[in-house]
Write an enzyme that holds these catalytic residues in place. Structure first.
Site, short mmCIF file in Angstrom:
data_model
loop_
_atom_site.label_atom_id
_atom_site.label_comp_id
_atom_site.label_asym_id
_atom_site.label_seq_id
_atom_site.Cartn_x
_atom_site.Cartn_y
_atom_site.Cartn_z
N CYS A 98 0.82 -1.23 0.00
CA CYS A 98 0.00 0.00 0.00
C CYS A 98 0.85 1.26 0.00
O CYS A 98 0.35 2.34 -0.30
CB CYS A 98 -0.95 -0.01 1.19
SG CYS A 98 -2.04 -1.43 1.17
N HIS A 239 -3.48 7.17 2.13
CA HIS A 239 -3.87 5.83 1.67
C HIS A 239 -5.21 5.51 2.32
O HIS A 239 -5.40 5.72 3.52
CB HIS A 239 -2.81 4.81 2.09
CG HIS A 239 -3.26 3.40 1.88
ND1 HIS A 239 -3.86 2.99 0.71
CD2 HIS A 239 -3.23 2.32 2.71
CE1 HIS A 239 -4.16 1.71 0.83
NE2 HIS A 239 -3.80 1.28 2.02
N ASN A 269 -10.07 -0.43 0.00
CA ASN A 269 -8.61 -0.29 0.00
C ASN A 269 -8.06 -0.78 -1.35
O ASN A 269 -8.07 -1.98 -1.62
CB ASN A 269 -8.05 -1.12 1.17
CG ASN A 269 -6.54 -1.07 1.27
OD1 ASN A 269 -5.86 -0.58 0.36
ND2 ASN A 269 -6.01 -1.58 2.36
C1 LIG Z 1 -9.69 -5.68 9.64
C2 LIG Z 1 -10.30 -4.74 10.68
C3 LIG Z 1 -11.35 -3.88 10.02
C4 LIG Z 1 -10.95 -5.58 11.75
O1 LIG Z 1 -11.52 -4.74 12.72
P1 LIG Z 1 -11.31 -5.05 14.27
O2 LIG Z 1 -12.10 -4.06 15.00
O3 LIG Z 1 -9.82 -5.11 14.51
O4 LIG Z 1 -11.95 -6.45 14.37
P2 LIG Z 1 -11.29 -7.81 14.86
O5 LIG Z 1 -10.32 -8.31 13.83
O6 LIG Z 1 -10.79 -7.59 16.23
O7 LIG Z 1 -12.55 -8.73 14.85
C5 LIG Z 1 -13.65 -8.49 15.68
C6 LIG Z 1 -14.69 -9.56 15.40
O8 LIG Z 1 -15.30 -9.30 14.13
C7 LIG Z 1 -15.27 -10.47 13.35
N1 LIG Z 1 -15.18 -10.09 11.94
C8 LIG Z 1 -14.07 -9.96 11.17
N2 LIG Z 1 -14.42 -9.59 9.94
C9 LIG Z 1 -15.76 -9.49 9.92
C10 LIG Z 1 -16.70 -9.15 8.94
N3 LIG Z 1 -16.33 -8.81 7.71
N4 LIG Z 1 -18.00 -9.11 9.29
C11 LIG Z 1 -18.40 -9.43 10.50
N5 LIG Z 1 -17.57 -9.79 11.50
C12 LIG Z 1 -16.26 -9.81 11.19
C13 LIG Z 1 -14.07 -11.22 13.81
O9 LIG Z 1 -14.21 -12.60 13.52
C14 LIG Z 1 -14.11 -10.96 15.31
O10 LIG Z 1 -15.04 -11.83 15.89
P3 LIG Z 1 -14.72 -12.49 17.32
O11 LIG Z 1 -14.60 -11.32 18.25
O12 LIG Z 1 -15.91 -13.33 17.53
O13 LIG Z 1 -13.44 -13.23 17.12
C15 LIG Z 1 -9.22 -3.85 11.33
O14 LIG Z 1 -8.39 -4.61 12.14
C16 LIG Z 1 -8.40 -3.14 10.32
O15 LIG Z 1 -8.88 -2.33 9.55
N6 LIG Z 1 -7.08 -3.39 10.34
C17 LIG Z 1 -6.20 -2.77 9.39
C18 LIG Z 1 -6.36 -3.48 8.11
C19 LIG Z 1 -5.80 -2.75 6.96
O16 LIG Z 1 -6.10 -1.59 6.77
N7 LIG Z 1 -5.00 -3.45 6.19
C20 LIG Z 1 -4.44 -2.95 5.04
C21 LIG Z 1 -3.36 -2.03 5.38
S1 LIG Z 1 -2.79 -1.37 3.96
#
Ligand SMILES: CC(C)(COP(=O)(O)OP(=O)(O)OC[C@H]1O[C@@H](n2cnc3c(N)ncnc32)[C@H](O)[C@@H]1OP(=O)(O)O)[C@@H](O)C(=O)NCCC(=O)NCCS
EC number: 2.3.1.180
Length: 312
Positions: A98, A239, A269
């Site tokens: 990214c 980004h 993204n």
């Molecule tokens: C991916 C992201 C949105 C997840 O959000 P979060 O608040 O960290 O959520 P978590 O990963 O802690 O998951 C929370 C719960 O939601 C669930 N979950 C994950 N994806 C889900 C979806 N699409 N829909 C519903 N539930 C979902 C998980 O399984 C987890 O359930 P659990 O608590 O029963 O285990 C977040 O971590 C994020 O944006 N990270 C950066 C990612 C990114 O930008 N990457 C590219 C960088 S260039």
């Protein structure tokens, strides 16, 4: 186009979860048969038109992508042929996920400043839909396909142009966001296919934390290097990965979120394409005006990150 509602029928997710956790509402998906270089070439043609240049004026083509047409040769050489650039210009790809656009922009800036190139085509392009596991709800809701491009040329001496760039990486996070299969470490085999090693794997929480921290520090450093105070900055074109990450960056840098140009709700993204796509929209809409200061910042797999300040 694929909406959050469309995803509800593919994986166990909801529009509400995706919007609340990421700010994303829909994303674009490339047509079947369309390759990364097709999208890159289209973006490059539009950048040439905006710059009022001919493809034959380009001395170097840098394509930032982690979803190349194929491992060999570079996507940049396909772009070279598709846009009709000279058959002796330099052309290569940059893999910085990214942060790829920031990396490519920094390289272009250095070549132009050194007098080694007059016009450099910088393309950020990604066809993430081809490397996302559409049964993994933790990743497939985040990404989209897209391409954007700019031409970096010699300054006209009017104070406009690239004021600062910086690029960084921290390989201790290498396993937090990756596509483990298909390279020399795990060559493609029936087994790697079965284990889904050719898809994006991510530790979302780890990336989230390091993104807020490193994007904030890189943004502050870029502003200092450019001699622009946070209060005087007109725009941040970041980004576009996650609205919550950007809220954290706004809080830490003291630049209000209202000055962040955001379009992630419509595209998700798009990795290295997100900054040039957002820049293009902001300029065409008239949001970014000539003479305004703009900060770019991006972080992605590696982790690799970068920042730049320009005067448009
Ligand atoms: C991916 C992201 C949105 C997840 O959000 P979060 O608040 O960290 O959520 P978590 O990963 O802690 O998951 C929370 C719960 O939601 C669930 N979950 C994950 N994806 C889900 C979806 N699409 N829909 C519903 N539930 C979902 C998980 O399984 C987890 O359930 P659990 O608590 O029963 O285990 C977040 O971590 C994020 O944006 N990270 C950066 C990612 C990114 O930008 N990457 C590219 C960088 S260039």
């Amino acid at each position: 186009m694929m909406t959050n509602r469309d995803l509800e029928s593919r994986v166990d997710t909801t529009d509400q979860w995706i919007v609340e956790r990421t700010g994303i509402r829909e994303r674009r998906i490339a047509a079947e048969g369309e390759a990364t270089s097709d999208m890159a070439a289209e973006a490059a043609r539009r950048a040439l038109a905006s710059a009022e240049l001919d493809a034959r004026d380009i001395d170097m083509i840098i394509v930032a992508t982690v979803t190349p047409d194929m491992p060999l040769p570079s996507t940049a050489v396909f772009v070279q042929a598709k846009i009709g650039a000279r058959n002796d210009c330099a052309a290569f790809d940059i893999a910085a996920a990214c942060a790829g656009f920031c990396y490519a922009l920094s390289i272009a800036d250095k070549f132009v400043r050194a007098g080694a190139a007059k016009h450099v085509m910088v393309v950020g392009v990604e066809l993430l839909s081809r490397v996302v596991d559409w049964s993994d709800r933790s990743t497939c809701v985040l990404f989209g396909d897209g391409a954007g491009a700019v031409v970096v040329s010699e300054s006209r001496g009017d104070g406009r142009g690239i004021l600062s760039t910086a690029i960084h990486a921290d390989g201790s996070y290498a396993s937090a966001l990756r596509i483990p299969g298909g390279g020399s470490a795990e060559p493609a085999s029936a087994r790697t296919l079965e284990l889904k090693r050719h898809f994006v794997e991510m530790n979302g929480r780890e990336i989230f934390k390091v993104a807020v921290k490193n994007l904030s520090s890189a943004s502050a450093a870029a502003l200092t290097a450019a001699g622009v105070a946070a209060d005087d900055l007109d725009w941040v074109v970041p980004h576009q990965a996650n609205l919550r990450i950007l809220e954290g960056v706004a809080e830490r840098t003291g630049v209000p979120l209202t000055r962040f140009y955001l379009n992630l709700a419509r595209y998700g993204n798009t990795s290295s394409a997100s900054i040039p796509i957002a820049l293009d929209e902001a300029v065409r809409e008239g949001a970014i005006k000539a003479g305004q200061s703009v900060l770019f910042c991006a972080l992605g797999g590696g982790v690799a990150w970068g920042s730049a300040v320009i005067r448009w």
